[in-house]
Write an enzyme that holds these catalytic residues in place. Structure first.
Site, PDB file in Angstrom:
ATOM      1  N   GLY A   1     -10.203 -12.225   9.442  1.00  0.00           N
ATOM      2  CA  GLY A   1      -9.398 -11.100   8.987  1.00  0.00           C
ATOM      3  C   GLY A   1      -9.532 -10.827   7.502  1.00  0.00           C
ATOM      4  O   GLY A   1     -10.347 -11.429   6.797  1.00  0.00           O
TER       5      GLY A   1
ATOM      6  N   ILE B   1      -7.472 -11.282   4.657  1.00  0.00           N
ATOM      7  CA  ILE B   1      -7.239 -12.364   3.698  1.00  0.00           C
ATOM      8  C   ILE B   1      -8.055 -13.589   4.076  1.00  0.00           C
ATOM      9  O   ILE B   1      -8.704 -14.216   3.226  1.00  0.00           O
ATOM     10  CB  ILE B   1      -5.742 -12.716   3.629  1.00  0.00           C
ATOM     11  CG1 ILE B   1      -4.936 -11.523   3.107  1.00  0.00           C
ATOM     12  CG2 ILE B   1      -5.506 -13.929   2.742  1.00  0.00           C
ATOM     13  CD1 ILE B   1      -3.432 -11.706   3.171  1.00  0.00           C
ATOM     14  N   GLY B   2      -8.046 -13.924   5.359  1.00  0.00           N
ATOM     15  CA  GLY B   2      -8.725 -15.135   5.802  1.00  0.00           C
ATOM     16  C   GLY B   2     -10.200 -15.167   5.467  1.00  0.00           C
ATOM     17  O   GLY B   2     -10.737 -16.209   5.087  1.00  0.00           O
TER      18      GLY B   2
ATOM     19  N   TYR C   1       9.024  -8.801  12.869  1.00  0.00           N
ATOM     20  CA  TYR C   1       7.923  -9.376  12.085  1.00  0.00           C
ATOM     21  C   TYR C   1       8.457 -10.327  11.025  1.00  0.00           C
ATOM     22  O   TYR C   1       7.983 -11.465  10.891  1.00  0.00           O
ATOM     23  CB  TYR C   1       7.105  -8.256  11.426  1.00  0.00           C
ATOM     24  CG  TYR C   1       6.098  -8.768  10.422  1.00  0.00           C
ATOM     25  CD1 TYR C   1       4.971  -9.463  10.836  1.00  0.00           C
ATOM     26  CD2 TYR C   1       6.289  -8.568   9.052  1.00  0.00           C
ATOM     27  CE1 TYR C   1       4.054  -9.950   9.916  1.00  0.00           C
ATOM     28  CE2 TYR C   1       5.373  -9.042   8.127  1.00  0.00           C
ATOM     29  CZ  TYR C   1       4.261  -9.733   8.557  1.00  0.00           C
ATOM     30  OH  TYR C   1       3.367 -10.218   7.642  1.00  0.00           O
TER      31      TYR C   1
ATOM     32  N   ARG D   1       7.429  -1.931  -4.924  1.00  0.00           N
ATOM     33  CA  ARG D   1       6.905  -3.147  -4.324  1.00  0.00           C
ATOM     34  C   ARG D   1       5.998  -3.834  -5.349  1.00  0.00           C
ATOM     35  O   ARG D   1       5.664  -3.279  -6.389  1.00  0.00           O
ATOM     36  CB  ARG D   1       6.102  -2.841  -3.052  1.00  0.00           C
ATOM     37  CG  ARG D   1       6.885  -2.154  -1.934  1.00  0.00           C
ATOM     38  CD  ARG D   1       7.932  -3.044  -1.308  1.00  0.00           C
ATOM     39  NE  ARG D   1       8.558  -2.389  -0.160  1.00  0.00           N
ATOM     40  CZ  ARG D   1       9.618  -1.614  -0.215  1.00  0.00           C
ATOM     41  NH1 ARG D   1      10.185  -1.366  -1.394  1.00  0.00           N
ATOM     42  NH2 ARG D   1      10.123  -1.069   0.880  1.00  0.00           N
TER      43      ARG D   1
END
Length: 370
Positions: free
Chosen positions: A11, A13-14, A184, A252
């Site tokens: 993915g 980030i991974g 979530y 954010r």
């Protein structure tokens, strides 16, 4: 050198974490199911590092996971279903993957002979709910979520829960009570607490990194429930206006994927460190400002659509206090906002993109979530 398992390692980030681990000489095993919502068609991404061992399997598959954990020294648990809105109607799926998948990892650690000496889990700022605020009269306060009645009147900012005066957003530290506002967020809170608890029980140092709003290359431009920067960019790329809820002035903390990787490496290299840490920049950015920056950099003649509408459960402000990570992890953000946005734009020009925002918005509206 250690052998590392990265769940969700194909993915966004991974995969960057995998690249950095390999660059540093570690052996890496990727465990990923190639979720079609992230990887259209379930295709293996071209960026997947060929020097890593790749196991395509679901985190819910106990036996495959147990085999994947053989000979592993460090686990980076990144695998999760991501998306606040979607989690409110795919409740079982999010719980099965995020909590059930984490339970598999920990059950194997508790009941099988493993070499694992460290586990690092991807936690989330979403578990905080609203951030912390400063009241001139009352000091640091933590207001509750805004009511639907308040937001229907387009009164976006919060007031002090004690004296009812205006409050100013401030960086949120790790000791703020976790007040989840979505399925979530609840699953991420559970992931974090389960990992820290089982790690302490069996003497395995465990670290939960509470990611704030992560952005960067490789974030799916076809997943309408992923990070807001990627959602905006997918719209802009197709000549459509990025859609901004409320008045766009909610803030954010946007952090580059490269700094997220940095934090993971630091957490691994301190072999005895355990605990939970905010990973962000400490710098507030408005959602409207993100949309305007991306449209300007991309060069499309579109402007953000400020809807004045709201989504149930949305918070107003949350920015990271990263002083704990600076002190104990020696973490320091390296990528400036300007650098990160330029990198994101450069990558997006050739990245695959399907604009599914309207489809997702209609689904949320149909369910009364917008």
């Amino acid at each position: 050198m250690k052998t590392c398992l990265v769940t969700g390692g194909a993915g966004f980030i991974g995969s960057f974490l995998v690249d950095e681990l390999i660059r540093r000489g570690y052996s890496v095993r990727i465990y990923d199911n190639l979720e079609p919502q992230v990887h259209p068609g379930g295709k293996t991404p071209q960026y997947l590092n060929p020097e890593a061992e790749f196991i395509q399997a679901d985190i819910r598959d106990y036996d495959r996971l147990k085999n994947a954990m053989e000979g592993i020294d460090v686990i980076f648990h990144q695998a999760a279903m991501v998306g606040v809105g979607q989690s409110q109607y795919q409740v079982k799926r999010y719980v099965d993957v995020n909590i059930g998948g984490t339970a598999n990892v920990l059950d194997i650690l508790a009941n099988e002979r493993t070499k694992v000496s460290k586990i690092i889990v991807a936690a989330s700022m979403s578990s905080y709910g609203e951030g912390q605020y400063e009241c001139e009269e009352c000091g640091t306060v933590t207001p509750a979520l805004r009511s639907e009645e308040q937001m229907a009147e387009q009164v976006w900012e919060l007031i002090c829960p004690l004296c009812l005066e205006k409050v100013t957003p401030m960086p949120t530290n790790e000791e703020k009570k976790l007040e989840c506002q979505s399925t979530y967020a609840i699953t991420k809170k559970n992931q974090e607490e389960m990992v820290l608890n089982v790690g302490a029980t069996y003497g395995i140092p465990a670290v939960a990194l509470r990611y704030f709003n992560v952005y960067g290359p490789r974030q799916s431009l076809s997943n309408p429930y992923t990070g807001v920067a990627a959602i905006f960019l997918s719209r802009i790329k197709h000549g459509q206006s990025p859609v901004v809820f409320e008045d766009g002035l909610q803030t954010r903390d946007f952090v580059s994927v490269h700094d997220i990787v940095q934090a993971n490496i630091l957490a691994m290299e301190d072999e005895t460190l355990s605990g939970y840490f905010n990973i962000g920049t400490g710098q507030p950015r408005t959602i409207r400002g993100i949309a305007e920056t991306l449209t300007t950099l991309y060069g499309k003649k579109v402007s953000p659509e400020i809807t004045g509408k709201f989504r149930k459960g949305d918070i107003r402000h949350c920015v990271a206090d990263i002083s704990k990570a600076k002190m104990l992890l020696e973490y320091e953000p390296q990528v400036t906002f300007e650098q990160g946005m330029q990198e994101l734009i450069a990558w997006s020009t050739t990245a695959e993109s399907l604009d599914k925002f309207e489809e997702a918005r209609q689904e949320l509206e149909k369910r009364g979530l917008v």
